[in-house]
Design a protein around this motif. Structure first.
Motif, PDB file in Angstrom:
ATOM      1  N   GLY A  94       0.808  -1.223   0.000  1.00 15.67           N
ATOM      2  CA  GLY A  94       0.000   0.000   0.000  1.00 15.67           C
ATOM      3  C   GLY A  94       0.833   1.260   0.000  1.00 15.67           C
ATOM      4  O   GLY A  94       0.503   2.241  -0.676  1.00 15.67           O
ATOM      5  N   ALA A 101       0.969   4.111  -3.031  1.00 13.54           N
ATOM      6  CA  ALA A 101       0.754   5.530  -2.745  1.00 13.54           C
ATOM      7  C   ALA A 101       1.924   6.378  -3.248  1.00 13.54           C
ATOM      8  O   ALA A 101       1.732   7.469  -3.796  1.00 13.54           O
ATOM      9  CB  ALA A 101       0.553   5.735  -1.246  1.00 13.54           C
ATOM     10  N   ASP A 148       1.692   6.555  -7.092  1.00 13.80           N
ATOM     11  CA  ASP A 148       0.579   7.440  -7.452  1.00 13.80           C
ATOM     12  C   ASP A 148       0.948   8.904  -7.254  1.00 13.80           C
ATOM     13  O   ASP A 148       0.621   9.752  -8.083  1.00 13.80           O
ATOM     14  CB  ASP A 148      -0.664   7.101  -6.633  1.00 13.80           C
ATOM     15  CG  ASP A 148      -1.324   5.808  -7.068  1.00 13.80           C
ATOM     16  OD1 ASP A 148      -0.993   5.296  -8.172  1.00 13.80           O
ATOM     17  OD2 ASP A 148      -2.167   5.290  -6.304  1.00 13.80           O
ATOM     18  N   ALA A 149       1.661   9.213  -6.170  1.00 15.04           N
ATOM     19  CA  ALA A 149       2.094  10.589  -5.923  1.00 15.04           C
ATOM     20  C   ALA A 149       3.070  11.053  -7.000  1.00 15.04           C
ATOM     21  O   ALA A 149       3.009  12.213  -7.442  1.00 15.04           O
ATOM     22  CB  ALA A 149       2.727  10.701  -4.537  1.00 15.04           C
TER      23      ALA A 149
END
Length: 74
Positions: A49, A53, A56-57
């Protein structure tokens, strides 16, 4: 924590840069990253996870911010 064994390189690793890349291996709970030039060294391992993240950032960041991160790496 064991390291996943399904290592793969980026599709961007073309001729000339094929040995200067990172490799990624993942499973349901974790993502591991290693330097393709030294695969025997200990990889960095992250919870899945947290890695999702992070990626994605990077995708959402302005292009200049991503290049600043690369430049910071030295």
């Amino acid at each position: 924590m064991s390291t996943p064994g399904n290592w793969r390189k980026s599709s961007y690793s073309g001729p000339g840069d094929g040995n200067s890349c990172v490799e990624v291996a993942d499973d349901v709970t974790q993502v591991a990253i290693r330097d393709s030039k030294t695969p025997a060294r200990t990889p960095l391992v992250f919870p899945a996870g947290a890695f999702v993240a992070f990626v994605d950032a990077l995708k959402e960041a302005p292009r200049s911010a991503a290049f600043d991160l690369v430049r910071f790496r030295g």
